[in-house]
Scaffold this motif. Structure first.
Motif, PDB file in Angstrom:
ATOM      1  N   GLN A   1       0.862  -1.176   0.000  1.00 21.74           N
ATOM      2  CA  GLN A   1       0.000   0.000   0.000  1.00 21.74           C
ATOM      3  C   GLN A   1       0.903   1.232   0.000  1.00 21.74           C
TER       4      GLN A   1
ATOM      5  N   ALA B   1      -7.302   4.224  -1.461  1.00 20.90           N
ATOM      6  CA  ALA B   1      -5.912   4.340  -1.031  1.00 20.90           C
ATOM      7  C   ALA B   1      -5.766   4.445   0.479  1.00 20.90           C
ATOM      8  N   ARG B   2      -6.840   4.238   1.217  1.00 20.94           N
ATOM      9  CA  ARG B   2      -6.774   4.321   2.668  1.00 20.94           C
ATOM     10  C   ARG B   2      -6.227   3.017   3.263  1.00 20.94           C
TER      11      ARG B   2
ATOM     12  N   THR C   1       3.400   8.538   7.868  1.00 21.14           N
ATOM     13  CA  THR C   1       2.359   8.896   6.903  1.00 21.14           C
ATOM     14  C   THR C   1       2.961   9.416   5.593  1.00 21.14           C
TER      15      THR C   1
ATOM     16  N   GLU D   1      -2.311   5.517  -7.697  1.00 22.20           N
ATOM     17  CA  GLU D   1      -1.175   5.126  -6.868  1.00 22.20           C
ATOM     18  C   GLU D   1      -0.129   4.478  -7.760  1.00 22.20           C
TER      19      GLU D   1
ATOM     20  N   ARG E   1      -5.153  13.348   4.225  1.00 20.94           N
ATOM     21  CA  ARG E   1      -4.204  13.294   5.334  1.00 20.94           C
ATOM     22  C   ARG E   1      -4.909  13.323   6.689  1.00 20.94           C
TER      23      ARG E   1
ATOM     24  N   ALA F   1       0.025   4.365   1.386  1.00 26.51           N
ATOM     25  CA  ALA F   1      -0.362   5.422   2.307  1.00 26.51           C
ATOM     26  C   ALA F   1       0.587   5.549   3.490  1.00 26.51           C
TER      27      ALA F   1
ATOM     28  N   ASP G   1      -6.276   8.304   5.628  1.00 25.97           N
ATOM     29  CA  ASP G   1      -6.570   8.631   4.224  1.00 25.97           C
ATOM     30  C   ASP G   1      -5.436   9.500   3.704  1.00 25.97           C
ATOM     31  N   PRO G   2      -4.621   8.994   2.770  1.00 31.00           N
ATOM     32  CA  PRO G   2      -3.490   9.794   2.292  1.00 31.00           C
ATOM     33  C   PRO G   2      -3.914  10.961   1.397  1.00 31.00           C
TER      34      PRO G   2
END
Length: 860
Positions: A505, A536-537, A730, A799, A618, A507, A614-615
């Motif tokens: 992932q 993308a979380r 993060t 991503e 943020r 994130a 959540d990227p």
């Protein structure tokens, strides 16, 4: 009446002398010669008797080497004496001494090892003197009118004509004294030994000649000897017979409470006390029974103190020697035998075992230490193969112990067949016990006990005691092995239930650590998890199940599976914990009928922390159920706890959970952990938190370094509880990786949505994904317009290896896939999306829903 002398050498007053022929008072015997020699061979004490014996005053001897007093070669004689005395508490022998005037004197010396104040060890050397001149009584008087040939007062046998009744009674009296079945000795008015029977010689391992002329404290230096001499003096002073409940033991053993000692005055015909008779009777059976009970009681505290099988075996050997045996060896079978009743026949094959523990009375001697051996018991760690017909194999097959003496044919045959057995038994071993180690139907090994220093052979009560000691050790070893197997099984289960690898992932950067508890309670139910979510979380989970062992690990696995299932539904953190709380209640109800109430709570009391990051925004949403709050570290190094509301532990039911949201700058650290990290024994909670914050704040190149720093700072020993630690840094998906469009609720907008998607893919260089993306966008937007409510939004997230297509509308109705019939015009859209996308789903918000689909991008 004649008055007794009250001091050595004092003569009766003339006025008190009884009528009769004039007698010549016997000369006062010289005092014993005593000296003290330290471990270096230097004289530290020199008595008046020593001065009279050798002529040297103390000023010429004290501080000088004792070897200067030897008439023979000083170096050779001294070395021989040291070799002979090594490892012993007492030494005796004949030594040639040099008088001050050059004369050579041979004297019997008796030396006792004694420890002065501090660590210095020295020898007290005593030279025995001739007790009394021949022909005198112990009190120093010659019997009046004693005919030629009568016995001397020291008990020398008289020469009588054959057949004389008087002579016969004299011989019988002498024989009775010498062969009495108790310890007997006669001490004169100066409390010096003049007679000792065979029992006294055997108990003290000294001859009568070696003891004659010495006081009891000089023969056996011990407080009990001083007490006995004080009571003997009371007897001489007319105090009558005296009793003691202890006696002087064999060489080096001091007092022995297995004896009852009587002190009786010896009077002349006039009623004057001339000497003291010491008679000691050994209360053997009573003493042995008490010793056995004390040994068994001591074993309860000393055997099985750890979970180490080797340590327990050594504890068995240590408790048995020297209290029960002179040597002990414990062998554990390489393959323990389980189940079945013992067989009367010996096994057909040899038995393989490992010598796990040895102990011998010779282990403490300097000679044994210098040789690096374990006395007669062999060496631990060696492999042993018992012949099929050996006593050991037979006892293991029969399941009970056996006694053997040195002449037993089975023991002799075993010694001939097995050189190791011959070395173990030794040439001086006269009694052997073989005891199987059995516990809970399993034969674990065998314990061997032997005697070579104890004069008494083993008896049935000794075998009973050995079986009791061995059974206690066997139970401890069996329990330790069972706990070890259970611990290994639990560890295997725990490891298999934890994430084997972290998912791909974009994130978060993540590092984790898991440390099982170092106590005998076993592995607990701590766990962590990393769950990729849509958009993308990423979800982060840390939990702690109450209890230890397999049940706690199994409960952890069920809860971890439940969390992953609920996370796939994309529930908010507070709702997920609410569903998990209901699950724990159901598990508890299902297990309420089990017998193991301590471990059947079904997870009640479990703590859990669930976070979703959540990227794109943020933002991080968190909720916790009785779990410690997470720590956050901003890029500038500031450390704080996130103020997540503390919900109740899982399984209580009916209490709400709250979600806390916060924005985390890119590059922030999140630390999630279980309470075992803060439960250190050597510091309080505030100190623990300070150490954790300091370790998190220090810059580090990798998150693995951060984890190691935290554990190193917090732990100085194996933890008492399991520890799960998860540290995440993060990341952020910036605007160039996210594209969104607001769409009208009009079927004509579907073509425009496909165009927006195609153009954005071209900008990202993802032309190869255009065909699947167009189909996905067309289907999802069409469903939103047809079945949902405005507003409608299309969003693409790019991503590194994933492209996500999301369509939002304000309706809460979720689409579902159905199988279209052959002639249906619709119903195939979601089926097509499900086949083309890697995965798809729906997540709900407070208002509306988002339908999403992910597709994998090719490496190019």
């Amino acid at each position: 009446m004649e008055r007794l002398p009250t001091h050595p050498g004092e003569r009766p007053h003339e006025s008190d002398a009884s009528p009769g022929p004039a007698r010549t008072a016997p000369p006062t015997p010289p005092p014993p010669a005593t000296a003290a020699v330290d471990a270096r061979g230097i004289v530290t004490e020199w008595s008046e008797g020593a001065r009279q014996l050798l002529g040297y005053p103390p000023s010429e001897v004290v501080g000088q080497p004792a070897a200067r007093l030897l008439a023979d070669d000083a170096g050779t004689a001294g070395a021989a004496a040291l070799r002979d005395a090594a490892g012993r508490e007492r030494w005796s022998g004949t030594v040639a001494l040099r008088h001050r005037d050059g004369r050579r004197l041979r004297r019997e010396l008796l030396a006792h090892r004694r420890t002065a104040e501090g660590p210095v060890t020295e020898w007290l050397v005593v030279s025995a003197v001739t007790g009394t001149p021949e022909g005198q009584t112990p009190g120093g008087q010659t019997p009046a009118g004693a005919p030629e040939g009568e016995a001397a007062g020291d008990g020398t046998p008289r020469s009588e004509p054959a057949g004389s009744g008087t002579a016969g009674s004299g011989r019988l009296g002498e024989w009775a004294f010498r062969q009495a079945p108790c310890v007997m000795a006669v001490f004169d008015a100066d409390l010096r030994l003049v007679r000792a029977n065979a029992g006294m010689e055997q108990v003290l391992s000294l001859t009568e000649d070696q003891m004659r002329g010495l006081r009891l404290p000089e023969i056996v230096p011990h407080p009990v000897s001083d007490e006995t001499e004080a009571k003997m003096r009371r007897v001489l002073e007319g105090g009558g017979p005296q009793q003691l409940r202890a006696g002087a033991g064999p060489a080096g053993t001091g007092a022995n409470d297995g004896w009852s000692t009587s002190l009786v005055p010896l009077e002349d015909p006039a009623g004057h006390v001339r000497a003291v008779c010491l008679a000691a009777h050994q209360r053997l059976q009573e003493h042995l029974a008490r010793q056995r009970m004390l040994l068994l009681s001591e074993a309860s505290a000393r055997i099985g103190t750890t979970a180490d099988s080797g340590r327990t075996a050594q504890e068995l050997a240590d408790i048995a020697v020297p209290g029960l045996a002179d040597f002990a060896a414990v062998d554990l079978l390489d393959a323990p035998r389980h189940g079945g009743a013992p067989s009367p026949a010996a096994p057909a094959r040899p038995l393989a075992a490992t010598r796990t523990a040895v102990r011998s009375v010779l282990d403490d001697s300097p000679a044994a230490s210098a040789a690096g051996t374990a006395g007669t018991a062999g060496t631990a760690g060696t492999k042993t193969l018992y012949p099929a017909l050996s006593p050991v194999a037979r006892c293991l097959a029969q399941g009970h112990g056996a006694l053997y003496d040195a002449a037993d044919p089975d023991l002799l045959r075993w010694a001939r067949q097995d050189p190791g057995a011959a070395r173990l038994l030794g040439s001086t071993t006269h009694s052997v016990m073989v005891v199987p180690m059995r516990a809970h139907g399993a034969t674990l090994g065998v314990a061997l006990f032997g005697r070579h220093r104890h004069a008494e052979p083993f008896e049935a009560d000794d075998l009973w005691l050995a079986e009791e000691l061995t059974a206690k050790a066997a139970v401890s070893i069996h329990t330790a092995r069972r706990d070890s197997r259970e611990h290994t099984s639990t560890m295997t289960l725990q490891r298999s239930l934890l994430p084997q690898t972290l998912p791909d992932q974009g994130a978060l950067d993540i590092a984790t650590r898991y440390l099982p508890a170092g106590t005998r309670a076993g592995v607990g139910g701590d766990w962590f998890d990393v769950i990729p979510l849509s958009g993308a979380r990423v979800a982060l989970v840390v939990g702690d199940v109450v209890g230890h062992g397999i049940r706690a690990s199994a409960t952890m696995g069920r809860l971890r599976t439940a969390v992953r299932t609920l996370a796939d539904v994309d529930l908010p953190p507070d709702e997920l914990l609410t569903h998990l709380d209901d699950l724990v209640l159901h598990l508890s109800a299902d297990e309420s009928g089990t017998d193991d109430t301590a471990e059947s709570a079904g997870g009640i009391g479990t703590t859990c922390l669930y976070a979703v990051y959540d990227p794109v925004s943020r933002r991080c949403a968190l909720a916790r159920a009785g779990h410690p709050p997470p720590a956050a570290v901003t890029p500038d190094g500031a450390v704080r706890f996130l103020d997540v509301p503390a919900g109740p532990p899982l399984g209580l039911g009916g209490l709400p959970f709250e979600t806390f949201e916060t924005e985390l700058p890119e590059g922030s650290l999140l630390a999630l952990y279980t309470d075992g990290l803060l439960a250190a024994r050597d510091h309080d909670i505030d100190e623990a938190l300070d150490k954790m914050f300091a370790a998190l704040a220090r810059p580090a190149k990798t998150l693995d370094t951060v984890c190691d720093r935290v554990l190193t700072a917090m732990l100085t020993h194996r933890p008492d509880d399991d520890i799960a630690l998860l540290v995440a840094r993060t990341r952020a998906l910036h605007a160039d990786r996210v594209a969104a469009w607001d769409l009208a609720s009009d079927p004509a907008v579907v073509a425009r949505a496909r165009k927006h998607a195609t153009e954005q893919l071209a900008a990202w260089g993802l032309d190869d994904a255009a065909f699947i993306t167009e189909l996905t966008v067309s289907e999802l937007v069409t469903n939103a317009i047809r079945y949902g409510r405005p507003p409608i939004q299309l969003r693409l997230i790019h991503e590194d290896s994933t492209l996500t297509c999301e369509v939002f509308d304000s309706s809460s109705t979720a689409p579902h896939m159905r199988r279209a019939r052959t002639f249906d015009e619709g119903g195939r859209g979601l089926l097509l999306v499900g086949q083309l996308a890697r995965r798809w789903g729906t997540r709900h918000a407070l208002t509306g829903k988002t339908v999403w689909a992910e597709q994998s991008l090719s490496p190019g």
